[in-house]
Design a protein around this motif. Structure first.
Motif, mmCIF file in Angstrom:
data_model
loop_
_atom_site.group_PDB
_atom_site.id
_atom_site.type_symbol
_atom_site.label_atom_id
_atom_site.label_comp_id
_atom_site.label_asym_id
_atom_site.label_seq_id
_atom_site.Cartn_x
_atom_site.Cartn_y
_atom_site.Cartn_z
ATOM 1 N N TRP A 141 24.531 -13.902 17.802
ATOM 2 C CA TRP A 141 23.784 -12.838 18.461
ATOM 3 C C TRP A 141 24.093 -12.915 19.944
ATOM 4 N N THR A 142 24.455 -11.775 20.555
ATOM 5 C CA THR A 142 24.850 -11.739 21.959
ATOM 6 C C THR A 142 24.167 -10.583 22.670
ATOM 7 N N ASP A 143 23.674 -10.864 23.887
ATOM 8 C CA ASP A 143 23.236 -9.783 24.770
ATOM 9 C C ASP A 143 23.949 -9.966 26.107
ATOM 10 N N ASP A 144 23.461 -9.351 27.159
ATOM 11 C CA ASP A 144 24.140 -9.428 28.458
ATOM 12 C C ASP A 144 24.149 -10.824 29.054
ATOM 13 N N CYS A 145 23.178 -11.648 28.693
ATOM 14 C CA CYS A 145 23.034 -12.962 29.325
ATOM 15 C C CYS A 145 23.246 -14.147 28.384
ATOM 16 N N THR A 146 23.064 -13.962 27.101
ATOM 17 C CA THR A 146 22.975 -15.088 26.178
ATOM 18 C C THR A 146 23.755 -14.844 24.903
ATOM 19 N N THR A 147 24.354 -15.909 24.387
ATOM 20 C CA THR A 147 24.934 -15.895 23.039
ATOM 21 C C THR A 147 24.326 -17.049 22.266
ATOM 22 N N LEU A 148 23.811 -16.766 21.090
ATOM 23 C CA LEU A 148 23.279 -17.771 20.180
ATOM 24 C C LEU A 148 24.146 -17.761 18.934
ATOM 25 N N SER A 149 24.697 -18.933 18.555
ATOM 26 C CA SER A 149 25.621 -19.002 17.416
ATOM 27 C C SER A 149 25.239 -20.128 16.465
ATOM 28 N N LEU A 150 25.245 -19.833 15.199
ATOM 29 C CA LEU A 150 25.139 -20.823 14.137
ATOM 30 C C LEU A 150 26.530 -20.890 13.515
ATOM 31 N N PHE A 151 27.140 -22.105 13.454
ATOM 32 C CA PHE A 151 28.530 -22.182 13.002
ATOM 33 C C PHE A 151 28.763 -23.349 12.059
ATOM 34 N N PHE A 152 29.868 -23.254 11.315
ATOM 35 C CA PHE A 152 30.321 -24.286 10.392
ATOM 36 C C PHE A 152 31.812 -24.506 10.644
ATOM 37 N N ILE A 153 32.249 -25.771 10.681
ATOM 38 C CA ILE A 153 33.664 -26.108 10.859
ATOM 39 C C ILE A 153 34.031 -27.201 9.868
ATOM 40 N N LYS A 154 35.169 -27.030 9.201
ATOM 41 C CA LYS A 154 35.703 -28.057 8.310
ATOM 42 C C LYS A 154 37.154 -28.307 8.718
ATOM 43 N N GLN A 155 37.513 -29.594 8.941
ATOM 44 C CA GLN A 155 38.864 -29.948 9.341
ATOM 45 C C GLN A 155 39.448 -30.948 8.358
ATOM 46 N N ASP A 156 40.742 -30.782 8.048
ATOM 47 C CA ASP A 156 41.448 -31.665 7.111
ATOM 48 C C ASP A 156 42.838 -31.945 7.671
ATOM 49 N N PHE A 157 42.946 -32.920 8.591
ATOM 50 C CA PHE A 157 44.218 -33.208 9.248
ATOM 51 C C PHE A 157 44.900 -34.462 8.729
ATOM 52 N N ASN A 158 44.155 -35.387 8.143
ATOM 53 C CA ASN A 158 44.724 -36.603 7.551
ATOM 54 C C ASN A 158 45.662 -37.361 8.486
ATOM 55 N N ASN A 159 45.219 -37.602 9.721
ATOM 56 C CA ASN A 159 45.983 -38.467 10.613
ATOM 57 C C ASN A 159 45.022 -39.263 11.485
ATOM 58 N N ASP A 160 45.558 -40.168 12.280
ATOM 59 C CA ASP A 160 44.707 -41.027 13.100
ATOM 60 C C ASP A 160 44.261 -40.365 14.401
ATOM 61 N N VAL A 161 44.858 -39.228 14.753
ATOM 62 C CA VAL A 161 44.514 -38.552 15.993
ATOM 63 C C VAL A 161 43.292 -37.652 15.804
ATOM 64 N N ILE A 162 43.298 -36.847 14.737
ATOM 65 C CA ILE A 162 42.193 -35.932 14.444
ATOM 66 C C ILE A 162 41.628 -36.319 13.083
ATOM 67 N N GLN A 163 40.387 -36.744 13.058
ATOM 68 C CA GLN A 163 39.761 -37.181 11.818
ATOM 69 C C GLN A 163 39.259 -35.987 11.008
ATOM 70 N N ASN A 164 39.257 -36.130 9.689
ATOM 71 C CA ASN A 164 38.701 -35.109 8.813
ATOM 72 C C ASN A 164 37.190 -35.081 8.989
ATOM 73 N N ASP A 165 36.623 -33.893 9.055
ATOM 74 C CA ASP A 165 35.180 -33.793 9.126
ATOM 75 C C ASP A 165 34.730 -32.379 8.785
ATOM 76 N N ALA A 166 33.440 -32.252 8.583
ATOM 77 C CA ALA A 166 32.800 -30.959 8.374
ATOM 78 C C ALA A 166 31.473 -31.021 9.109
ATOM 79 N N SER A 167 31.122 -29.935 9.775
ATOM 80 C CA SER A 167 29.884 -29.964 10.535
ATOM 81 C C SER A 167 29.282 -28.575 10.690
ATOM 82 N N PHE A 168 27.963 -28.574 10.835
ATOM 83 C CA PHE A 168 27.215 -27.383 11.187
ATOM 84 C C PHE A 168 26.764 -27.549 12.621
#
Length: 183
Positions: A141-168
């Motif tokens: 939700w966005t207006d002239d001054c504010t943005t409010l966001s509910l988000f989900f991210i899932k990552q699957d990189f399988n290396n030592d630099v970027i770990q696999n994870d999922a988050s809200f």
């Protein structure tokens, strides 16, 4: 037809280095006897359709060593975006982080069904390994001054630099409507 001005840009070139004693980074395009040729073509049709493609050609190997192409389409209710990337390095050269794909496609879609609300989804697909590396969604939700966001991210990189994870998560973004401080 378009409310904003349109634009086409075309660039082509080649870099040279004369009388250089040292060596260059592999990705510079100056590593062998001939430097790489580069090209860029961009098209903007009133911010409704935007395309940008960048190419790098290696004359020593007679291959396109890098291809990156983006396309974005905007309407009042929908925004679509896509990107294709391919890095074609010589087999003996390691220029990427382990686990980061040499060829990938990514995209996103955002719907704006009501005033101030948006729903989005994005995806990054590793074409080399045929694996979805990252995906996510959001409700904002966005207006002239504010943005409010509910988000989900899932990552699957399988290396030592970027770990696999999922988050809200929940994000609050505050924007200013002018300068900050005394006048």
């Amino acid at each position: 037809m378009w409310k904003q001005p349109s634009e086409l840009s075309i660039f082509g070139g080649q870099s040279f280095a004369d009388d250089v004693q040292g060596t260059f980074f592999v990705g510079s395009g100056l590593i062998n006897s001939n430097s790489d040729y580069v090209a860029n073509v961009g098209l903007n049709l009133g911010n409704r359709l935007i395309s940008d493609t960048r190419l790098r050609y290696d004359p020593d190997r007679n291959v396109l060593s890098r291809v990156e192409s983006r396309l974005t389409a905007n309407t009042k209710y929908v925004q679509l975006s896509g990107r294709y990337f391919k890095l074609n390095t010589p087999p003996a050269v390691i220029t990427t982080v382990p686990g980061i794909p040499p060829e990938e496609v990514s995209g996103s879609i955002t719907f704006k069904p009501f005033r101030n609300f948006s729903i989005g989804y994005n995806l990054v697909r590793d074409l080399d390994s045929n694996v979805t590396r990252s995906q996510g969604g959001n409700l904002s939700w966005t207006d002239d001054c504010t943005t409010l966001s509910l988000f989900f991210i899932k990552q699957d990189f399988n290396n030592d630099v970027i770990q696999n994870d999922a988050s809200f998560g929940f994000r609050i973004t505050l924007a200013t409507l002018g300068g900050v401080g005394s006048q």
